[in-house]
Design a protein around this motif. Sequence first.
Motif, short mmCIF file in Angstrom:
data_model
loop_
_atom_site.label_atom_id
_atom_site.label_comp_id
_atom_site.label_asym_id
_atom_site.label_seq_id
_atom_site.Cartn_x
_atom_site.Cartn_y
_atom_site.Cartn_z
N ASN A 181 0.83 -1.19 0.00
CA ASN A 181 0.00 0.00 0.00
C ASN A 181 0.88 1.25 0.00
N PRO A 182 1.04 1.88 -1.16
CA PRO A 182 1.87 3.08 -1.22
C PRO A 182 1.10 4.37 -0.94
N ASN A 183 -0.22 4.25 -0.74
CA ASN A 183 -1.05 5.44 -0.55
C ASN A 183 -1.01 5.92 0.89
N ARG A 217 7.87 4.28 5.24
CA ARG A 217 7.33 3.29 6.18
C ARG A 217 6.70 2.12 5.43
N ALA A 218 6.01 2.44 4.35
CA ALA A 218 5.41 1.38 3.55
C ALA A 218 6.49 0.52 2.90
N LYS A 228 8.42 -8.01 4.43
CA LYS A 228 7.72 -9.11 3.76
C LYS A 228 8.68 -9.91 2.88
N ILE A 229 9.67 -9.23 2.31
CA ILE A 229 10.68 -9.96 1.54
C ILE A 229 11.46 -10.89 2.46
N GLU A 230 11.79 -10.40 3.65
CA GLU A 230 12.50 -11.23 4.63
C GLU A 230 11.68 -12.47 4.99
N PRO A 283 -10.27 1.30 2.82
CA PRO A 283 -8.91 1.41 3.37
C PRO A 283 -7.85 1.20 2.30
N GLY A 284 -6.83 2.06 2.32
CA GLY A 284 -5.69 1.88 1.43
C GLY A 284 -5.83 2.50 0.06
#
Length: 615
Positions: free
Chosen positions: A468-470, A476-477, A484-486, A538-539
């Motif tokens: 979510n880039p919005n 922070r996003a 999540k990559i980790e 949301p988002g």
Amino acid sequence: MRLLEALKSKVLTADGAMGTLLYSYGLDNCHEEMNLVKPDVIEKIHREYIAAGADVIQTNTYGANAIKLARYGLESKVVEINAAAIAIAKNAVSNGNQFIVGSIGGIRGVRKSDSTLEEILASVRVQAEVLINGGLDGLLLETYYDFEELSETIKMLRIITDIPIIAQVSMHEPGVLQNGLRLNAALNELESIGADVVGVNCRLGPYHTIQAFEGVELPENAYLSAYPNASLLDIEDGRVIYESEVDYFARASVQLRNQGVRLIGGCCGTTPKHIESVKKKLEKLKPVESKETKLQQEIFIQDPEPRKLEPLHEKAKRERSIIVELDTPRHLEIDPFVEGAKALYDEGADIIMMADNSLASPRISNIAMGSILKLQHGIRTMPHITCRDRNLIGLQSHLMGLNALGLHDILAVTGDPTKVGDFPGATSVYDVSSMELISLIKQLNEGISFSGKTLRKKANFSVAAAFNPNVRVIDRAVSRLEKKIEHGADYFISQPVYSKEKIVEIYEATKHIEAPIYIGIMPLTSFRSAEFLHHEVPGIKLSDEVLERMKACEGDKIREAQEGVAIAKELLDTAVQHFNGIYLITPFLRYDLTIQLMQYIKQLDEQNKGVKVNV
């Protein structure tokens, strides 16, 4: 070191459950707080176990750390509660020769996102320092499902103390940890980093605990321990109960001794009667000095037909790739949905994505529709999987079913809370977060179930995650994306974006990340839907310019749809310059609008042939 000296030549009997007895007394709040408000009850329980023959008792401090005490508003009383527990235990053994160990309980389960490892270690250290300074005979680390947490806790404790450490893991399945590590290997690792006694406790009853130890070798420089539950748990009239005959439990303790265990106690469901019977069975037995270990071999079948389809994230690293979302119907009429999916796939969509009851409103199961599209029409599909609607049992079952059906592309999301949907009173499960779900899916790819048990074959999932880039602060996003990559995410799918400037900002903020990002573009169909998306979903946030343009067409359905497509095309002009992955969201089954956008992307790609995309 008196405890370790005793274990050289004796099989010691430990105490049983504290919580079980407090529960039976009707004390079902914070058990550790009882050290302050009902110290006489805690001392009475200690004395009952001592009278039953326990050589080792543990302080009533299992959950006496700031993280667990915070659930009851008691996080400021860590020192006070632990100090009181020490005093109570010492008073109970004042006329005997029993050993006292300070209990420290594991915090993580399958869900890891509630507290970071750093927060856990800091919390445990404060508790441990009180117990260490209390002059106890050792520390008992018990009920640890997360092996990383236990290992790091031992390393931290070994820096600040040299008193004996008993380290006990808990298993969902006999002989294997939650992460798939075999028990024998886990105990060897705990010994190597400083544990003096290694073993298991909780979750399993005597039968499965014995079975687990059959594959465990005798440690070279440590001793084995076991605190099984009285039995597998049951529920009666809403209360947890354990059915176990005392003599059966005692006979099992002899079998544990035969497997080389030297410290034997009880966990959930055990009482002084269990310990008394165990003591009588063990008191004349010497420790086992050698044993034959039963090799535990896993059956593992290599899939003879490796996956033929290229993972989407691999394609998006080098060329255009388009994901199209088409949500399944809210009703039982599926023909229009199927026709839409066929038209979109024929137009060139790499995959048809289907949400998992988006906005917490029920739709036809995406696994059912995905199967129909794949098996009847040869369409590649990607179902969402949310953490909202299924507990861990349901999630693993659902994923195993997807793999069996050959639906290997999935998007793991947390899911909108039920209060926003059609059934606001429904329960949201959330056993895990999306990050933990990603990790668990990748564990299935290793052929290991959520509980650590072998699946006999490896799953073959390619896992997308939401982005979510919005947000006001995109860094922070991006930080969440990196986490999540980790956890194992292969690529990302963004919420719909409605600003060319935002697309460029996303590119600049994520260009250091190798995992592909599919930029979300959703054509607007009306000013009313635009306002709904902007204010209530949301988002998703729309720019002032977009809202003004849609408002200018308000009331004219054709013009509104045309303007929505025009806005989406302008966004695509920027998106295709920066990202290979495009994610088109189809509104209200208006797949004709999505097809227009797919055709426009083809035109742009033709015009931009030979021009390098900024990915």
